[in-house]
Structure formats: C-alpha cells, structure tokens
Design a protein around this motif. Sequence first.
Motif, short mmCIF file in Angstrom:
data_model
loop_
_atom_site.label_atom_id
_atom_site.label_comp_id
_atom_site.label_asym_id
_atom_site.label_seq_id
_atom_site.Cartn_x
_atom_site.Cartn_y
_atom_site.Cartn_z
N PHE A 111 -44.91 -3.78 43.64
CA PHE A 111 -43.73 -3.65 44.52
C PHE A 111 -43.73 -2.36 45.31
O PHE A 111 -43.18 -2.32 46.42
CB PHE A 111 -42.44 -3.78 43.70
CG PHE A 111 -42.06 -5.19 43.41
CD1 PHE A 111 -41.60 -6.03 44.42
CD2 PHE A 111 -42.18 -5.71 42.14
CE1 PHE A 111 -41.25 -7.34 44.16
CE2 PHE A 111 -41.84 -7.02 41.87
CZ PHE A 111 -41.37 -7.84 42.88
N LEU A 112 -44.34 -1.32 44.79
CA LEU A 112 -44.38 -0.05 45.52
C LEU A 112 -45.68 0.12 46.30
O LEU A 112 -45.99 1.21 46.77
CB LEU A 112 -44.16 1.12 44.55
CG LEU A 112 -42.81 1.11 43.85
CD1 LEU A 112 -42.69 2.29 42.90
CD2 LEU A 112 -41.66 1.10 44.84
N VAL A 117 -53.77 -4.68 49.45
CA VAL A 117 -54.35 -6.01 49.28
C VAL A 117 -53.71 -6.72 48.09
O VAL A 117 -53.32 -7.89 48.19
CB VAL A 117 -55.88 -5.92 49.11
CG1 VAL A 117 -56.48 -7.28 48.79
CG2 VAL A 117 -56.53 -5.35 50.35
N ASP A 118 -53.58 -6.03 46.97
CA ASP A 118 -52.97 -6.66 45.79
C ASP A 118 -51.51 -7.00 46.05
O ASP A 118 -51.03 -8.06 45.62
CB ASP A 118 -53.07 -5.72 44.58
CG ASP A 118 -54.48 -5.66 44.02
OD1 ASP A 118 -55.29 -6.53 44.37
OD2 ASP A 118 -54.76 -4.75 43.23
N SER A 119 -50.79 -6.15 46.76
CA SER A 119 -49.38 -6.43 47.06
C SER A 119 -49.25 -7.61 48.00
O SER A 119 -48.34 -8.43 47.86
CB SER A 119 -48.71 -5.20 47.67
OG SER A 119 -48.62 -4.18 46.69
N ILE A 181 -61.63 -11.18 56.55
CA ILE A 181 -60.28 -10.71 56.89
C ILE A 181 -60.18 -9.21 56.67
O ILE A 181 -59.61 -8.49 57.49
CB ILE A 181 -59.23 -11.47 56.05
CG1 ILE A 181 -59.16 -12.93 56.50
CG2 ILE A 181 -57.86 -10.83 56.16
CD1 ILE A 181 -58.29 -13.81 55.62
N GLN A 182 -60.74 -8.70 55.58
CA GLN A 182 -60.69 -7.27 55.29
C GLN A 182 -61.45 -6.47 56.33
O GLN A 182 -61.08 -5.35 56.67
CB GLN A 182 -61.24 -6.97 53.90
CG GLN A 182 -60.29 -7.35 52.79
CD GLN A 182 -60.87 -7.09 51.41
OE1 GLN A 182 -62.08 -6.98 51.24
NE2 GLN A 182 -59.99 -7.01 50.42
N LEU A 188 -56.84 -2.91 55.24
CA LEU A 188 -56.94 -3.86 54.15
C LEU A 188 -58.15 -3.62 53.25
O LEU A 188 -58.34 -4.34 52.30
CB LEU A 188 -57.00 -5.30 54.67
CG LEU A 188 -55.72 -5.88 55.21
CD1 LEU A 188 -55.91 -7.33 55.61
CD2 LEU A 188 -54.59 -5.78 54.20
N LYS A 189 -58.95 -2.61 53.55
CA LYS A 189 -60.12 -2.34 52.72
C LYS A 189 -59.66 -1.72 51.41
O LYS A 189 -58.73 -0.93 51.37
CB LYS A 189 -61.09 -1.41 53.43
CG LYS A 189 -61.69 -2.09 54.63
CD LYS A 189 -62.84 -1.29 55.16
CE LYS A 189 -63.29 -1.99 56.42
NZ LYS A 189 -64.61 -1.99 56.70
N ARG A 190 -60.33 -2.10 50.36
CA ARG A 190 -59.98 -1.58 49.02
C ARG A 190 -60.33 -0.09 48.96
O ARG A 190 -61.20 0.39 49.64
CB ARG A 190 -60.73 -2.33 47.93
CG ARG A 190 -60.23 -3.74 47.76
CD ARG A 190 -60.72 -4.24 46.39
NE ARG A 190 -60.02 -5.44 46.03
CZ ARG A 190 -58.92 -5.46 45.30
NH1 ARG A 190 -58.40 -4.35 44.87
NH2 ARG A 190 -58.34 -6.59 44.99
#
Length: 193
Positions: A111-112, A117-119, A181-182, A188-190
């Motif tokens: 949530f924060l 990407v995970d959110s 997409i990343q 959006l890259k990890r």
Amino acid sequence: MDAKRVVDLLYWRDLKKTGAVFGASLFLLLSLTVCSIVSICSYVALALLSVTITFRIYKGILQAIQKSEEGHPFKAYLDQDVDLSQEIVHKYSDMTLARINSGLKELRRLFLVEDLVDSLKFAVLMWILTYVGALFNGLTLLILGLISAFSLPVVYEKYQTQIDHYYGLFNNQVKDIVGKIQDKVPGLKRKSE
C-alpha cells in the motif's frame, strides 16, 4: 495435523477418510447456503445430542433388563482429558501472531508502494477480485475452493507432465510480456536491475 496427512487427504490416499472429510465439509458449506451458521450449529448439536441421549437410555434399559453393572456407556470418553496445555496454546498463538505480523508488513509494503511493480500487480489483483466478488459471494468461493482442493491435486498428479509443459509455455509468455512492458514504461524496472 501434519503436512503429510493433509497431502494424503487431498490426494485421496484413503478413500474412506477423504470421502468423509470432503462430504462433511461440502455438506456443511451447502447447508450454510440455505440456513444461518447458528441454525446449522444448533441442528448438528441437537442431532448429536439426540443420538447420545437415545444410546444412553438404550444402554440403561439393557443394563436393567440384563441386571448387569456395565456402568455409563460414555465413561471412557468422560474420563479423557480435554484440557489444552499452555504450551500448545502459546505455540499456536505465536505462529498465528508471526503470520499476522508478516501479512501486515507485506500489506504496508504494497500500500505504501515500496516497489511499484508489486503494488501495480496487487492493484490489478484487487481489480480482478472486484469482478469475482460481483459474480460470487464468499460462501460460493469457499465451496469452489473446497471442490478444487480435493480435485485439482488428483488431476495434476495424473496429468503432471502435460500440465507442467503448458504451464512452462504460459509462464515464458508472461515473462516476455512483463519484460517488454518494463522496458517500455519508465520507472517499472525492479530495484535489483
């Protein structure tokens, strides 16, 4: 129950046990679709009480007729210790507390937006669940989950090679799409990249 017994139950190793657990669980869930949980618990308690009272009276009459001194038919069960030890309660409460805390930390992370990407994946999952919630109520999902838990392991065991093959193909396609997409969307890259 340990993990091996649960696996044996879900893979139908003992047909009588699994059938009894599956049938009773499914009957309970289907009963809940018709009546409230309070009514179901009351009916089950009344049925059990009717059986035990009838059996106790039957044994009492039988003892009176035969002039025997067998005693109470449920004496062995009445003498059993049913108290929970403090160690067991502490063990399971500590395990539950640890799982709740790890779940809260994960929700806080999602949530924060610690990882974008995970959110976003979590947001997509919640969006999909709004549609699932509109189609099914919680009880229907529990019934479908129970049926799946007792049928999917057996199907997977029987067709494991084919399922693994197609799952691998699907997983590779998803990884390719997510990678594209990343690469195209900035931010959006990890973090590990």
